[in-house]
Design an enzyme around this catalytic site. Structure first.
Site, mmCIF file in Angstrom:
data_model
loop_
_atom_site.group_PDB
_atom_site.id
_atom_site.type_symbol
_atom_site.label_atom_id
_atom_site.label_comp_id
_atom_site.label_asym_id
_atom_site.label_seq_id
_atom_site.Cartn_x
_atom_site.Cartn_y
_atom_site.Cartn_z
ATOM 1 N N PRO A 16 -10.095 -9.568 -16.099
ATOM 2 C CA PRO A 16 -8.938 -9.766 -16.961
ATOM 3 C C PRO A 16 -7.976 -8.580 -17.021
ATOM 4 O O PRO A 16 -8.392 -7.432 -17.030
ATOM 5 C CB PRO A 16 -9.558 -10.024 -18.339
ATOM 6 C CG PRO A 16 -10.972 -9.602 -18.246
ATOM 7 C CD PRO A 16 -11.357 -9.651 -16.814
ATOM 8 N N ASN A 17 -6.714 -8.938 -17.015
ATOM 9 C CA ASN A 17 -5.573 -8.035 -17.180
ATOM 10 C C ASN A 17 -5.298 -7.131 -15.983
ATOM 11 O O ASN A 17 -4.351 -6.360 -16.009
ATOM 12 C CB ASN A 17 -5.722 -7.196 -18.457
ATOM 13 C CG ASN A 17 -5.729 -8.064 -19.679
ATOM 14 O OD1 ASN A 17 -4.873 -8.914 -19.847
ATOM 15 N ND2 ASN A 17 -6.729 -7.886 -20.530
ATOM 16 N N ARG A 24 0.549 -2.389 -17.774
ATOM 17 C CA ARG A 24 -0.419 -1.842 -18.724
ATOM 18 C C ARG A 24 -0.208 -0.346 -18.925
ATOM 19 O O ARG A 24 0.728 0.240 -18.390
ATOM 20 C CB ARG A 24 -1.836 -2.113 -18.212
ATOM 21 C CG ARG A 24 -2.138 -3.610 -18.179
ATOM 22 C CD ARG A 24 -3.544 -3.886 -17.846
ATOM 23 N NE ARG A 24 -4.411 -3.461 -18.957
ATOM 24 C CZ ARG A 24 -5.719 -3.383 -18.847
ATOM 25 N NH1 ARG A 24 -6.323 -3.673 -17.717
ATOM 26 N NH2 ARG A 24 -6.452 -3.005 -19.875
ATOM 27 N N TYR A 28 -3.733 3.188 -15.808
ATOM 28 C CA TYR A 28 -4.328 2.192 -14.911
ATOM 29 C C TYR A 28 -3.691 2.293 -13.533
ATOM 30 O O TYR A 28 -4.348 2.569 -12.560
ATOM 31 C CB TYR A 28 -4.182 0.786 -15.489
ATOM 32 C CG TYR A 28 -5.205 0.495 -16.543
ATOM 33 C CD1 TYR A 28 -6.517 0.218 -16.198
ATOM 34 C CD2 TYR A 28 -4.872 0.523 -17.890
ATOM 35 C CE1 TYR A 28 -7.468 -0.030 -17.153
ATOM 36 C CE2 TYR A 28 -5.816 0.270 -18.864
ATOM 37 C CZ TYR A 28 -7.111 -0.007 -18.488
ATOM 38 O OH TYR A 28 -8.050 -0.248 -19.450
ATOM 39 N N ASN A 77 -14.100 -5.313 -9.910
ATOM 40 C CA ASN A 77 -13.687 -4.607 -11.114
ATOM 41 C C ASN A 77 -13.716 -5.656 -12.215
ATOM 42 O O ASN A 77 -12.764 -6.411 -12.383
ATOM 43 C CB ASN A 77 -12.296 -4.014 -10.966
ATOM 44 C CG ASN A 77 -11.907 -3.181 -12.174
ATOM 45 O OD1 ASN A 77 -12.448 -3.353 -13.262
ATOM 46 N ND2 ASN A 77 -10.962 -2.295 -11.981
ATOM 47 N N ALA A 80 -12.966 -5.777 -18.721
ATOM 48 C CA ALA A 80 -13.662 -5.889 -20.010
ATOM 49 C C ALA A 80 -14.973 -6.661 -19.901
ATOM 50 O O ALA A 80 -15.873 -6.459 -20.718
ATOM 51 C CB ALA A 80 -12.748 -6.553 -21.030
ATOM 52 N N HIS A 83 -18.707 -4.972 -19.982
ATOM 53 C CA HIS A 83 -19.410 -4.478 -21.153
ATOM 54 C C HIS A 83 -20.237 -5.517 -21.904
ATOM 55 O O HIS A 83 -21.082 -5.144 -22.711
ATOM 56 C CB HIS A 83 -18.414 -3.816 -22.105
ATOM 57 C CG HIS A 83 -17.442 -2.946 -21.380
ATOM 58 N ND1 HIS A 83 -17.830 -1.811 -20.677
ATOM 59 C CD2 HIS A 83 -16.106 -3.065 -21.186
ATOM 60 C CE1 HIS A 83 -16.768 -1.265 -20.103
ATOM 61 N NE2 HIS A 83 -15.716 -2.001 -20.397
ATOM 62 N N ASP A 90 -25.781 -12.372 -14.567
ATOM 63 C CA ASP A 90 -26.738 -13.341 -14.024
ATOM 64 C C ASP A 90 -26.245 -13.941 -12.713
ATOM 65 O O ASP A 90 -27.022 -14.126 -11.776
ATOM 66 C CB ASP A 90 -27.015 -14.453 -15.039
ATOM 67 C CG ASP A 90 -27.843 -13.974 -16.221
ATOM 68 O OD1 ASP A 90 -28.453 -12.885 -16.129
ATOM 69 O OD2 ASP A 90 -27.871 -14.691 -17.237
ATOM 70 N N GLU A 101 -19.208 -1.818 -7.724
ATOM 71 C CA GLU A 101 -18.495 -1.966 -8.989
ATOM 72 C C GLU A 101 -17.444 -0.870 -9.063
ATOM 73 O O GLU A 101 -17.757 0.313 -8.875
ATOM 74 C CB GLU A 101 -19.487 -1.836 -10.145
ATOM 75 C CG GLU A 101 -18.878 -1.968 -11.507
ATOM 76 C CD GLU A 101 -19.916 -1.821 -12.621
ATOM 77 O OE1 GLU A 101 -19.487 -1.708 -13.777
ATOM 78 O OE2 GLU A 101 -21.133 -1.789 -12.338
ATOM 79 N N HIS A 103 -14.147 0.849 -11.195
ATOM 80 C CA HIS A 103 -13.347 0.996 -12.413
ATOM 81 C C HIS A 103 -12.205 1.954 -12.098
ATOM 82 O O HIS A 103 -12.436 3.054 -11.573
ATOM 83 C CB HIS A 103 -14.198 1.537 -13.559
ATOM 84 C CG HIS A 103 -15.296 0.606 -13.932
ATOM 85 N ND1 HIS A 103 -15.085 -0.520 -14.694
ATOM 86 C CD2 HIS A 103 -16.611 0.612 -13.607
ATOM 87 C CE1 HIS A 103 -16.236 -1.158 -14.837
ATOM 88 N NE2 HIS A 103 -17.178 -0.503 -14.172
ATOM 89 N N THR A 105 -10.204 3.549 -14.139
ATOM 90 C CA THR A 105 -10.229 4.743 -14.986
ATOM 91 C C THR A 105 -11.654 5.288 -15.069
ATOM 92 O O THR A 105 -12.620 4.616 -14.709
ATOM 93 C CB THR A 105 -9.740 4.417 -16.409
ATOM 94 O OG1 THR A 105 -10.657 3.503 -17.020
ATOM 95 C CG2 THR A 105 -8.341 3.840 -16.387
ATOM 96 N N ARG A 110 -13.422 7.454 -22.009
ATOM 97 C CA ARG A 110 -12.670 6.540 -22.864
ATOM 98 C C ARG A 110 -13.501 6.158 -24.089
ATOM 99 O O ARG A 110 -14.450 6.847 -24.430
ATOM 100 C CB ARG A 110 -12.270 5.321 -22.035
ATOM 101 C CG ARG A 110 -11.393 5.770 -20.853
ATOM 102 C CD ARG A 110 -10.749 4.663 -20.116
ATOM 103 N NE ARG A 110 -9.935 3.857 -21.015
ATOM 104 C CZ ARG A 110 -9.620 2.601 -20.747
ATOM 105 N NH1 ARG A 110 -10.025 2.026 -19.640
ATOM 106 N NH2 ARG A 110 -8.888 1.906 -21.593
#
Length: 147
Positions: A16-17, A24, A28, A77, A80, A83, A90, A101, A103, A105, A110
């Protein structure tokens, strides 16, 4: 054209986003998602079968992974969803290939809740804090591993 004996299929999945990167917070990226996709395709020089997918909907990401379970690599990526998404974790546990994976940032600098990723329980490699360069680093790694 492929440099390897077999076609290497890579899924680049963004949660998302991430489709609105340029809109943003500045940390980012100041680059649009569309421009980023073009750069990755150019950088990989068509030596991989790269499929991009971005969704703001958790279920659509899961369906995409299930539909493409024959891929060799996932660069994800989860944003959100990192978390709290047990359902994404799964799903990734059923994937037989390598998962990186990413990220954009440094999640450890953070908010406290961003430093814990459920997705990391399945990830083979985690890259954090390298901006969009984390994706390019992942492509370099895949090239080295496939030679």
């Amino acid at each position: 054209m492929y440099l390897f004996n077999k076609i290497i299929k890579i899924l680049i999945i963004n949660g998302p986003n991430l489709n609105i990167l340029k809109e943003r917070e500045y940390f980012y990226s100041q680059e649009s998602f569309k421009k980023f996709k073009k750069k990755i395709n150019f950088y990989s020089k068509n030596i991989f079968d790269i499929i991009f997918f971005n969704s703001n909907c958790e279920g659509k990401i899961i369906n995409f992974i299930q539909k493409n379970k024959n891929a060799n690599w996932i660069l994800i990526n989860p944003a959100a969803y990192s978390h709290y998404s047990l359902s994404l974790l799964d799903c990734l546990k059923t994937f037989k290939g390598i998962i990186i994976e990413i990220h954009i940032t440094n999640v450890y600098k953070r908010e406290f809740f961003r430093s814990k990723s459920l997705i990391s329980l399945r990830s083979n490699i985690i890259i954090s804090g390298m901006s969009l360069d984390g994706y390019f680093l992942s492509i370099d790694y895949i090239i080295k591993k496939c030679l």
